[in-house]
Write a protein that holds these residues in place. Structure first.
Motif, PDB file in Angstrom:
ATOM      1  N   MET A   1       0.845  -1.191   0.000  1.00 31.73           N
ATOM      2  CA  MET A   1       0.000   0.000   0.000  1.00 31.73           C
ATOM      3  C   MET A   1       0.883   1.243   0.000  1.00 31.73           C
ATOM      4  O   MET A   1       1.868   1.313   0.725  1.00 31.73           O
ATOM      5  N   THR A   2       0.513   2.220  -0.809  1.00 30.87           N
ATOM      6  CA  THR A   2       1.207   3.501  -0.840  1.00 30.87           C
ATOM      7  C   THR A   2       0.192   4.605  -0.583  1.00 30.87           C
ATOM      8  O   THR A   2      -1.017   4.420  -0.773  1.00 30.87           O
ATOM      9  N   SER A   3       0.678   5.777  -0.205  1.00 30.30           N
ATOM     10  CA  SER A   3      -0.227   6.891   0.059  1.00 30.30           C
ATOM     11  C   SER A   3      -0.962   7.319  -1.203  1.00 30.30           C
ATOM     12  O   SER A   3      -2.119   7.743  -1.156  1.00 30.30           O
ATOM     13  N   THR A   4      -0.286   7.189  -2.357  1.00 33.37           N
ATOM     14  CA  THR A   4      -0.915   7.561  -3.627  1.00 33.37           C
ATOM     15  C   THR A   4      -2.084   6.639  -3.953  1.00 33.37           C
ATOM     16  O   THR A   4      -3.178   7.088  -4.333  1.00 33.37           O
ATOM     17  N   ILE A   5      -1.861   5.344  -3.803  1.00 31.58           N
ATOM     18  CA  ILE A   5      -2.932   4.375  -4.059  1.00 31.58           C
ATOM     19  C   ILE A   5      -4.079   4.585  -3.080  1.00 31.58           C
ATOM     20  O   ILE A   5      -5.260   4.571  -3.455  1.00 31.58           O
ATOM     21  N   PHE A   6      -3.737   4.788  -1.823  1.00 36.34           N
ATOM     22  CA  PHE A   6      -4.740   4.976  -0.776  1.00 36.34           C
ATOM     23  C   PHE A   6      -5.612   6.193  -1.077  1.00 36.34           C
ATOM     24  O   PHE A   6      -6.856   6.118  -1.037  1.00 36.34           O
ATOM     25  N   GLU A   7      -4.994   7.323  -1.401  1.00 29.00           N
ATOM     26  CA  GLU A   7      -5.758   8.548  -1.654  1.00 29.00           C
ATOM     27  C   GLU A   7      -6.590   8.425  -2.924  1.00 29.00           C
ATOM     28  O   GLU A   7      -7.751   8.856  -2.962  1.00 29.00           O
ATOM     29  N   ASP A   8      -6.024   7.836  -3.966  1.00 30.48           N
ATOM     30  CA  ASP A   8      -6.758   7.680  -5.220  1.00 30.48           C
ATOM     31  C   ASP A   8      -8.001   6.815  -5.019  1.00 30.48           C
ATOM     32  O   ASP A   8      -9.091   7.133  -5.534  1.00 30.48           O
ATOM     33  N   TYR A   9      -7.854   5.732  -4.253  1.00 27.57           N
ATOM     34  CA  TYR A   9      -8.980   4.840  -3.987  1.00 27.57           C
ATOM     35  C   TYR A   9     -10.085   5.567  -3.212  1.00 27.57           C
ATOM     36  O   TYR A   9     -11.273   5.453  -3.528  1.00 27.57           O
ATOM     37  N   LEU A  10      -9.677   6.319  -2.190  1.00 24.48           N
ATOM     38  CA  LEU A  10     -10.663   7.029  -1.370  1.00 24.48           C
ATOM     39  C   LEU A  10     -11.427   8.078  -2.179  1.00 24.48           C
ATOM     40  O   LEU A  10     -12.642   8.242  -2.008  1.00 24.48           O
ATOM     41  N   ARG A  11     -10.731   8.788  -3.047  1.00 29.23           N
ATOM     42  CA  ARG A  11     -11.392   9.830  -3.828  1.00 29.23           C
ATOM     43  C   ARG A  11     -12.403   9.234  -4.810  1.00 29.23           C
ATOM     44  O   ARG A  11     -13.483   9.786  -5.022  1.00 29.23           O
ATOM     45  N   LYS A  12     -12.064   8.095  -5.405  1.00 28.90           N
ATOM     46  CA  LYS A  12     -13.019   7.428  -6.300  1.00 28.90           C
ATOM     47  C   LYS A  12     -14.226   6.924  -5.507  1.00 28.90           C
ATOM     48  O   LYS A  12     -15.368   7.019  -5.965  1.00 28.90           O
ATOM     49  N   TRP A  13     -13.970   6.380  -4.335  1.00 29.86           N
ATOM     50  CA  TRP A  13     -15.056   5.893  -3.474  1.00 29.86           C
ATOM     51  C   TRP A  13     -15.930   7.050  -3.016  1.00 29.86           C
ATOM     52  O   TRP A  13     -17.154   6.933  -2.937  1.00 29.86           O
ATOM     53  N   ASP A  14     -15.310   8.183  -2.732  1.00 29.90           N
ATOM     54  CA  ASP A  14     -16.046   9.361  -2.286  1.00 29.90           C
ATOM     55  C   ASP A  14     -17.029   9.835  -3.359  1.00 29.90           C
ATOM     56  O   ASP A  14     -18.159  10.248  -3.054  1.00 29.90           O
ATOM     57  N   VAL A  15     -16.612   9.762  -4.620  1.00 28.59           N
ATOM     58  CA  VAL A  15     -17.496  10.140  -5.729  1.00 28.59           C
ATOM     59  C   VAL A  15     -18.699   9.192  -5.807  1.00 28.59           C
ATOM     60  O   VAL A  15     -19.840   9.621  -6.010  1.00 28.59           O
ATOM     61  N   GLU A  16     -18.437   7.895  -5.640  1.00 26.19           N
ATOM     62  CA  GLU A  16     -19.524   6.912  -5.675  1.00 26.19           C
ATOM     63  C   GLU A  16     -20.523   7.156  -4.547  1.00 26.19           C
ATOM     64  O   GLU A  16     -21.740   7.091  -4.750  1.00 26.19           O
TER      65      GLU A  16
END
Length: 254
Positions: A1-16
């Motif tokens: 896990m990296t901070s970039t992957i973590f943030e990207d995943y959260l932002r996509k989930w936030d849109v959903e």
């Protein structure tokens, strides 16, 4: 896990979640790969280092249950490759498919038990089991008897924990390392799409049947999103593997 992957995943989930008009509280472990992210529909709550002493038990329990199932399914995948005379090579895609299937087998009771142990569920009527392992599997029991899999001095629990000390957060992992690992996986993966020569066979062997089932799985995995077809094919594959294991053990005894 990296901070970039973590943030990207959260932002996509936030849109959903925004589209669904839902807001959630996400409990997050303190880790360098888990940065604080400002979101509209997700609120992050980071556990303190002191609380992790209690919550780690929940974390370990759920992960342990998942890993047991994953390792078993991985052994079955290797067995299926050997039974169909293919070079044993587990690709990243294979691992993702096995992991997806394994996670679906982790029971809701197992998750509830560990949330209860962590104090996140307060229900006096909830019966908490101390054993959250997957139910004993006859196929696995037979599989572990086969000499080609585990050395006689290695226990299944040791095999499950073989990667216990592998570093999985971003500090020691660079992009170059990740790219090299993906390239290695791709170069080692054996791509074999050639069709077998057609022969007139009245009786199909177990190995051949496994090969056909594998091709059907690939077809339905990429041509349709119907989970029922894949579930039925998985059941067929499991039945054929049982036959293969039984025959192999019988030959070993002879």
């Amino acid at each position: 896990m990296t901070s970039t992957i973590f943030e990207d995943y959260l932002r996509k989930w936030d849109v959903e979640l925004s589209k669904e008009k839902r807001q959630i509280l996400l409990l997050v472990q303190n880790c360098p790969a888990h940065p604080h992210v400002e979101l509209n529909n997700i609120k992050l709550a980071f556990f303190s280092p002191q609380s992790m002493l209690v919550l780690q038990q929940m974390d370990q329990g759920i992960i342990w249950s998942l890993k047991q199932t994953y390792r078993k399914e991985l052994l079955l995948k290797i067995l299926e490759m050997q039974a169909t005379d293919r070079n044993v090579s587990i690709s990243i895609l294979d691992a993702i498919i096995i992991l997806h299937s394994s996670w679906s087998k982790v029971s809701s009771e197992t998750i509830r038990n560990y949330f209860h142990c962590a104090g996140l569920i307060k229900n006096a009527d909830l019966e908490v089991s101390n054993d959250n392992s997957p139910p004993e599997d006859n196929l696995l029991s037979q599989l572990l008897k086969m000499e080609t899999f585990l050395h006689e001095n290695i226990q299944f629990k040791d095999y499950v924990n073989v990667d216990k000390n592998v570093i999985t957060t971003e500090h020691p992992i660079t992009n170059e390392v990740l790219v090299d690992e993906v390239k290695r996986e791709c170069s080692e993966e054996v791509l074999s799409d050639s069709e077998d020569d057609e022969t007139d066979m009245e009786i199909v062997s177990t190995n051949e049947a496994l090969r056909y089932v594998g091709k059907l799985q690939n077809f339905f995995r990429y041509q349709t999103d119907n989970e029922d077809f894949l579930d039925n094919l998985n059941k067929m594959q499991r039945f054929l593997l049982c036959q293969f294991i039984t025959k192999t053990l019988f030959k070993q005894e002879l």
